[in-house]
Scaffold this motif. Structure first.
Motif, PDB file in Angstrom:
ATOM      1  N   LEU A   1      45.655  29.224  53.639  1.00  0.00           N
ATOM      2  CA  LEU A   1      45.468  30.449  52.856  1.00  0.00           C
ATOM      3  C   LEU A   1      45.455  30.147  51.363  1.00  0.00           C
ATOM      4  N   HIS A   2      46.332  29.253  50.930  1.00  0.00           N
ATOM      5  CA  HIS A   2      46.381  28.880  49.518  1.00  0.00           C
ATOM      6  C   HIS A   2      45.052  28.260  49.086  1.00  0.00           C
ATOM      7  N   SER A   3      44.528  27.360  49.885  1.00  0.00           N
ATOM      8  CA  SER A   3      43.245  26.735  49.572  1.00  0.00           C
ATOM      9  C   SER A   3      42.126  27.776  49.523  1.00  0.00           C
ATOM     10  N   LEU A   4      42.104  28.681  50.490  1.00  0.00           N
ATOM     11  CA  LEU A   4      41.071  29.729  50.524  1.00  0.00           C
ATOM     12  C   LEU A   4      41.195  30.672  49.333  1.00  0.00           C
ATOM     13  N   PHE A   5      42.425  31.092  49.028  1.00  0.00           N
ATOM     14  CA  PHE A   5      42.626  31.970  47.868  1.00  0.00           C
ATOM     15  C   PHE A   5      42.217  31.289  46.565  1.00  0.00           C
ATOM     16  N   GLY A   6      42.502  29.997  46.447  1.00  0.00           N
ATOM     17  CA  GLY A   6      42.119  29.273  45.237  1.00  0.00           C
ATOM     18  C   GLY A   6      40.612  29.263  45.043  1.00  0.00           C
ATOM     19  N   CYS A   7      39.884  28.948  46.091  1.00  0.00           N
ATOM     20  CA  CYS A   7      38.415  28.960  46.011  1.00  0.00           C
ATOM     21  C   CYS A   7      37.905  30.371  45.734  1.00  0.00           C
ATOM     22  N   PHE A   8      38.472  31.353  46.428  1.00  0.00           N
ATOM     23  CA  PHE A   8      38.058  32.743  46.249  1.00  0.00           C
ATOM     24  C   PHE A   8      38.297  33.212  44.812  1.00  0.00           C
ATOM     25  N   PHE A   9      39.471  32.882  44.264  1.00  0.00           N
ATOM     26  CA  PHE A   9      39.806  33.314  42.907  1.00  0.00           C
ATOM     27  C   PHE A   9      38.776  32.827  41.891  1.00  0.00           C
ATOM     28  N   TYR A  10      38.479  31.540  41.929  1.00  0.00           N
ATOM     29  CA  TYR A  10      37.537  31.025  40.928  1.00  0.00           C
ATOM     30  C   TYR A  10      36.120  31.525  41.172  1.00  0.00           C
ATOM     31  N   GLY A  11      35.741  31.738  42.416  1.00  0.00           N
ATOM     32  CA  GLY A  11      34.439  32.336  42.695  1.00  0.00           C
ATOM     33  C   GLY A  11      34.374  33.772  42.182  1.00  0.00           C
ATOM     34  N   ALA A  12      35.432  34.552  42.433  1.00  0.00           N
ATOM     35  CA  ALA A  12      35.480  35.936  41.950  1.00  0.00           C
ATOM     36  C   ALA A  12      35.513  35.985  40.424  1.00  0.00           C
ATOM     37  N   PHE A  13      36.243  35.050  39.819  1.00  0.00           N
ATOM     38  CA  PHE A  13      36.309  35.000  38.362  1.00  0.00           C
ATOM     39  C   PHE A  13      34.930  34.732  37.760  1.00  0.00           C
ATOM     40  N   VAL A  14      34.216  33.749  38.300  1.00  0.00           N
ATOM     41  CA  VAL A  14      32.872  33.442  37.799  1.00  0.00           C
ATOM     42  C   VAL A  14      31.959  34.649  37.970  1.00  0.00           C
ATOM     43  N   ALA A  15      32.026  35.283  39.128  1.00  0.00           N
ATOM     44  CA  ALA A  15      31.189  36.466  39.359  1.00  0.00           C
ATOM     45  C   ALA A  15      31.519  37.568  38.354  1.00  0.00           C
ATOM     46  N   LYS A  16      32.799  37.805  38.115  1.00  0.00           N
ATOM     47  CA  LYS A  16      33.190  38.848  37.162  1.00  0.00           C
ATOM     48  C   LYS A  16      32.694  38.524  35.752  1.00  0.00           C
ATOM     49  N   MET A  17      32.858  37.286  35.336  1.00  0.00           N
ATOM     50  CA  MET A  17      32.402  36.925  33.986  1.00  0.00           C
ATOM     51  C   MET A  17      30.889  37.099  33.852  1.00  0.00           C
TER      52      MET A  17
ATOM     53  N   LEU B   1      29.049  39.213  35.624  1.00  0.00           N
ATOM     54  CA  LEU B   1      28.773  40.650  35.673  1.00  0.00           C
ATOM     55  C   LEU B   1      29.046  41.322  34.331  1.00  0.00           C
ATOM     56  N   LEU B   2      30.033  40.819  33.597  1.00  0.00           N
ATOM     57  CA  LEU B   2      30.345  41.407  32.290  1.00  0.00           C
ATOM     58  C   LEU B   2      29.180  41.301  31.311  1.00  0.00           C
ATOM     59  N   THR B   3      28.281  40.361  31.548  1.00  0.00           N
ATOM     60  CA  THR B   3      27.135  40.183  30.645  1.00  0.00           C
ATOM     61  C   THR B   3      25.955  41.075  31.019  1.00  0.00           C
ATOM     62  N   ARG B   4      26.036  41.752  32.155  1.00  0.00           N
ATOM     63  CA  ARG B   4      24.937  42.593  32.634  1.00  0.00           C
ATOM     64  C   ARG B   4      25.070  44.011  32.112  1.00  0.00           C
ATOM     65  N   LYS B   5      23.965  44.580  31.728  1.00  0.00           N
ATOM     66  CA  LYS B   5      23.934  45.975  31.271  1.00  0.00           C
ATOM     67  C   LYS B   5      23.464  46.867  32.416  1.00  0.00           C
TER      68      LYS B   5
ATOM     69  N   PRO C   1      35.439  47.077  37.674  1.00  0.00           N
ATOM     70  CA  PRO C   1      36.786  47.224  38.241  1.00  0.00           C
ATOM     71  C   PRO C   1      36.934  46.573  39.620  1.00  0.00           C
ATOM     72  N   VAL C   2      35.922  46.655  40.445  1.00  0.00           N
ATOM     73  CA  VAL C   2      36.010  46.010  41.764  1.00  0.00           C
ATOM     74  C   VAL C   2      36.053  44.492  41.602  1.00  0.00           C
ATOM     75  N   ALA C   3      35.215  43.950  40.723  1.00  0.00           N
ATOM     76  CA  ALA C   3      35.224  42.504  40.477  1.00  0.00           C
ATOM     77  C   ALA C   3      36.578  42.065  39.928  1.00  0.00           C
ATOM     78  N   GLY C   4      37.131  42.849  39.012  1.00  0.00           N
ATOM     79  CA  GLY C   4      38.460  42.526  38.487  1.00  0.00           C
ATOM     80  C   GLY C   4      39.524  42.609  39.562  1.00  0.00           C
ATOM     81  N   GLY C   5      39.426  43.614  40.423  1.00  0.00           N
ATOM     82  CA  GLY C   5      40.386  43.747  41.522  1.00  0.00           C
ATOM     83  C   GLY C   5      40.319  42.591  42.501  1.00  0.00           C
ATOM     84  N   LEU C   6      39.110  42.126  42.777  1.00  0.00           N
ATOM     85  CA  LEU C   6      38.958  40.970  43.667  1.00  0.00           C
ATOM     86  C   LEU C   6      39.527  39.707  43.026  1.00  0.00           C
ATOM     87  N   THR C   7      39.301  39.554  41.732  1.00  0.00           N
ATOM     88  CA  THR C   7      39.849  38.400  41.018  1.00  0.00           C
ATOM     89  C   THR C   7      41.376  38.444  41.051  1.00  0.00           C
TER      90      THR C   7
END
Length: 166
Positions: free
Chosen positions: A107-123, A125-129, A137-143
């Motif tokens: 679970l720790h390994s999966l959460f680690g991969c998920f966190f950085y994937g969600a973080f990249v996606a959120k960053m 998305l922040l550049t999109r208009k 908010p959903v992207a932030g919640g997933l992160t």
């Protein structure tokens, strides 16, 4: 979103296929590298929880409390949270790798991969208009969910087994 998913998968694959090479993330004043990682993860998690609270303020979900500085504090707490998480992630990825020998470790390994994937996606998305108002908010919640999962499967475990030590 696909780039974030690709990052998560790439981290997992790399962590699984490379030979871990032990090195230490040690800081003077701490009893062990694991204690350093635990406290950095705890700092990152505390900052991420502040991010959650400040986002609630910015989106008007906490009535009567939206100081003018909350937006700047939100951005900087996020930057500091990621900065605190990087040494932990580097050590976990390169020195330990992706493992599944225990449920907690998997679970720790999966959460680690998920966190950085969600973080990249959120960053990204922040550049999109023109995105719908719920996307960030959903992207932030997933992160946040990923980081809380990391903390629960590592730092909490450390504190339960070793006490709150430095």
């Amino acid at each position: 979103m696909l780039i974030g998913a690709a990052v998560a998968v790439a981290l997992g694959v790399y962590g699984k296929v490379h030979d871990p090479r032990f090195f230490s993330v040690n800081v003077a004043g701490f009893s062990s590298p694991t204690a350093v990682k635990t406290w950095l993860a705890t700092l990152a998690t505390a900052l991420a929880l502040f991010q959650f609270a400040s986002a609630l303020c910015m989106y008007g979900k906490i009535r009567g409390f939206a100081p003018s500085w909350i937006g700047v504090a939100h951005v900087w707490s996020g930057r500091l949270a990621v900065l605190a998480s990087v040494p932990v992630a580097v050590h976990c990825l390169y020195a330990l790798g992706f493992h599944e020998y225990q449920t907690r470790v998997l679970l720790h390994s999966l959460f680690g991969c998920f966190f950085y994937g969600a973080f990249v996606a959120k960053m990204l998305l922040l550049t999109r208009k023109g995105l719908p108002g719920w996307v960030i908010p959903v992207a932030g919640g997933l992160t946040l969910t990923g980081l809380i999962g990391i903390w629960l499967t590592s730092a909490l475990w450390f504190f339960q087994n070793n006490g709150i030590i430095f």
